[in-house]
Design a protein around this motif. Structure first.
Motif, PDB file in Angstrom:
ATOM      1  N   SER A  16       0.842  -1.196   0.000  1.00  0.00           N
ATOM      2  CA  SER A  16       0.000   0.000   0.000  1.00  0.00           C
ATOM      3  C   SER A  16       0.876   1.245   0.000  1.00  0.00           C
ATOM      4  N   ILE A  17       0.219   2.396  -0.258  1.00  0.00           N
ATOM      5  CA  ILE A  17       0.909   3.684  -0.230  1.00  0.00           C
ATOM      6  C   ILE A  17       0.024   4.685   0.488  1.00  0.00           C
ATOM      7  N   GLN A  18       0.650   5.517   1.325  1.00  0.00           N
ATOM      8  CA  GLN A  18      -0.052   6.608   1.997  1.00  0.00           C
ATOM      9  C   GLN A  18       0.711   7.890   1.735  1.00  0.00           C
ATOM     10  N   GLY A  19       0.001   8.900   1.231  1.00  0.00           N
ATOM     11  CA  GLY A  19       0.615  10.198   0.992  1.00  0.00           C
ATOM     12  C   GLY A  19      -0.391  11.130   0.357  1.00  0.00           C
ATOM     13  N   GLU A  20      -0.577  12.279   0.945  1.00  0.00           N
ATOM     14  CA  GLU A  20      -1.560  13.231   0.448  1.00  0.00           C
ATOM     15  C   GLU A  20      -1.133  13.805  -0.903  1.00  0.00           C
ATOM     16  N   GLY A  21      -2.039  13.769  -1.869  1.00  0.00           N
ATOM     17  CA  GLY A  21      -1.786  14.358  -3.173  1.00  0.00           C
ATOM     18  C   GLY A  21      -1.154  13.420  -4.189  1.00  0.00           C
ATOM     19  N   TRP A  22      -0.951  12.171  -3.834  1.00  0.00           N
ATOM     20  CA  TRP A  22      -0.316  11.210  -4.739  1.00  0.00           C
ATOM     21  C   TRP A  22      -1.343  10.239  -5.315  1.00  0.00           C
ATOM     22  N   THR A  23      -1.176   9.925  -6.603  1.00  0.00           N
ATOM     23  CA  THR A  23      -1.936   8.864  -7.261  1.00  0.00           C
ATOM     24  C   THR A  23      -0.918   7.808  -7.666  1.00  0.00           C
ATOM     25  N   CYS A  24      -1.090   6.587  -7.157  1.00  0.00           N
ATOM     26  CA  CYS A  24      -0.104   5.534  -7.401  1.00  0.00           C
ATOM     27  C   CYS A  24      -0.763   4.314  -8.027  1.00  0.00           C
ATOM     28  N   ALA A  25       0.013   3.627  -8.862  1.00  0.00           N
ATOM     29  CA  ALA A  25      -0.494   2.439  -9.539  1.00  0.00           C
ATOM     30  C   ALA A  25       0.611   1.388  -9.617  1.00  0.00           C
ATOM     31  N   PRO A  26       0.413   0.262  -8.939  1.00  0.00           N
ATOM     32  CA  PRO A  26       1.389  -0.825  -9.077  1.00  0.00           C
ATOM     33  C   PRO A  26       1.150  -1.572 -10.381  1.00  0.00           C
ATOM     34  N   ASP A  27       2.233  -2.022 -11.001  1.00  0.00           N
ATOM     35  CA  ASP A  27       2.174  -2.817 -12.219  1.00  0.00           C
ATOM     36  C   ASP A  27       3.242  -3.899 -12.092  1.00  0.00           C
ATOM     37  N   GLY A  28       2.859  -5.015 -11.493  1.00  0.00           N
ATOM     38  CA  GLY A  28       3.840  -6.059 -11.214  1.00  0.00           C
ATOM     39  C   GLY A  28       4.821  -5.585 -10.163  1.00  0.00           C
ATOM     40  N   LYS A  29       6.101  -5.621 -10.473  1.00  0.00           N
ATOM     41  CA  LYS A  29       7.136  -5.181  -9.534  1.00  0.00           C
ATOM     42  C   LYS A  29       7.452  -3.685  -9.664  1.00  0.00           C
ATOM     43  N   THR A  30       6.785  -2.992 -10.579  1.00  0.00           N
ATOM     44  CA  THR A  30       6.992  -1.556 -10.745  1.00  0.00           C
ATOM     45  C   THR A  30       5.813  -0.803 -10.160  1.00  0.00           C
ATOM     46  N   VAL A  31       6.113   0.249  -9.401  1.00  0.00           N
ATOM     47  CA  VAL A  31       5.064   1.128  -8.865  1.00  0.00           C
ATOM     48  C   VAL A  31       5.315   2.527  -9.405  1.00  0.00           C
ATOM     49  N   TRP A  32       4.281   3.118 -10.019  1.00  0.00           N
ATOM     50  CA  TRP A  32       4.331   4.476 -10.552  1.00  0.00           C
ATOM     51  C   TRP A  32       3.504   5.364  -9.648  1.00  0.00           C
ATOM     52  N   CYS A  33       4.046   6.503  -9.220  1.00  0.00           N
ATOM     53  CA  CYS A  33       3.309   7.473  -8.409  1.00  0.00           C
ATOM     54  C   CYS A  33       3.462   8.859  -9.020  1.00  0.00           C
ATOM     55  N   ASP A  34       2.322   9.534  -9.200  1.00  0.00           N
ATOM     56  CA  ASP A  34       2.305  10.894  -9.731  1.00  0.00           C
ATOM     57  C   ASP A  34       1.734  11.833  -8.689  1.00  0.00           C
ATOM     58  N   PHE A  35       2.409  12.986  -8.516  1.00  0.00           N
ATOM     59  CA  PHE A  35       1.904  14.002  -7.603  1.00  0.00           C
ATOM     60  C   PHE A  35       0.871  14.813  -8.361  1.00  0.00           C
ATOM     61  N   ASP A  36      -0.290  15.048  -7.736  1.00  0.00           N
ATOM     62  CA  ASP A  36      -1.454  15.585  -8.426  1.00  0.00           C
ATOM     63  C   ASP A  36      -1.458  17.094  -8.647  1.00  0.00           C
ATOM     64  N   LYS A  37      -0.464  17.832  -8.139  1.00  0.00           N
ATOM     65  CA  LYS A  37      -0.448  19.274  -8.341  1.00  0.00           C
ATOM     66  C   LYS A  37       0.996  19.749  -8.479  1.00  0.00           C
ATOM     67  N   PRO A  38       1.201  20.959  -9.000  1.00  0.00           N
ATOM     68  CA  PRO A  38       2.566  21.475  -9.134  1.00  0.00           C
ATOM     69  C   PRO A  38       3.176  21.769  -7.767  1.00  0.00           C
ATOM     70  N   LEU A  39       4.488  21.625  -7.690  1.00  0.00           N
ATOM     71  CA  LEU A  39       5.225  21.998  -6.477  1.00  0.00           C
ATOM     72  C   LEU A  39       5.917  23.324  -6.726  1.00  0.00           C
ATOM     73  N   GLY A  40       5.755  24.250  -5.797  1.00  0.00           N
ATOM     74  CA  GLY A  40       6.425  25.536  -5.888  1.00  0.00           C
ATOM     75  C   GLY A  40       7.818  25.463  -5.299  1.00  0.00           C
ATOM     76  N   PRO A  41       8.596  26.528  -5.460  1.00  0.00           N
ATOM     77  CA  PRO A  41       9.949  26.551  -4.894  1.00  0.00           C
ATOM     78  C   PRO A  41       9.929  26.292  -3.383  1.00  0.00           C
ATOM     79  N   GLY A  42      10.758  25.378  -2.941  1.00  0.00           N
ATOM     80  CA  GLY A  42      10.865  25.054  -1.525  1.00  0.00           C
ATOM     81  C   GLY A  42       9.801  24.115  -0.987  1.00  0.00           C
ATOM     82  N   GLU A  43       8.791  23.779  -1.798  1.00  0.00           N
ATOM     83  CA  GLU A  43       7.741  22.866  -1.341  1.00  0.00           C
ATOM     84  C   GLU A  43       8.224  21.426  -1.419  1.00  0.00           C
ATOM     85  N   LYS A  44       7.633  20.579  -0.592  1.00  0.00           N
ATOM     86  CA  LYS A  44       7.994  19.164  -0.535  1.00  0.00           C
ATOM     87  C   LYS A  44       6.752  18.307  -0.691  1.00  0.00           C
ATOM     88  N   ALA A  45       6.948  17.086  -1.131  1.00  0.00           N
ATOM     89  CA  ALA A  45       5.875  16.092  -1.198  1.00  0.00           C
ATOM     90  C   ALA A  45       6.494  14.743  -0.878  1.00  0.00           C
TER      91      ALA A  45
END
Length: 75
Positions: A16-45
């Motif tokens: 499983s995955i927990q993280g606000e703003g992330w959309t994740c999709a496992p595909d076998g042994k590979t997991v792809w995660c995309d952050f759903d909004k832009p990150l500004g300077p100095g921001e973290k996710a």
């Protein structure tokens, strides 16, 4: 436009995955995660991925994820 790709070794299985703003999709042994909004300077996710381990005790497991962005990062 931030994407994380994690190609897990054979000793790990995605659970499983927990993280606000992330959309994740496992595909076998590979997991792809995309952050759903832009990150500004100095921001973290961040997110936390849970896995199951199929290896004997004291086994060293190395897992490396690749982070990429749609736009050029200058710093």
């Amino acid at each position: 436009g931030v994407r994380v790709q994690d190609q897990m070794p054979g000793t790990l299985t995605y659970k499983s995955i927990q993280g606000e703003g992330w959309t994740c999709a496992p595909d076998g042994k590979t997991v792809w995660c995309d952050f759903d909004k832009p990150l500004g300077p100095g921001e973290k996710a961040s997110f936390v991925m849970a896995t199951t381990v199929d290896a004997p005790a004291n086994t060293v497991i190395t897992n490396t994820a690749i982070v990429s962005a749609e736009t050029l990062e200058r710093d």
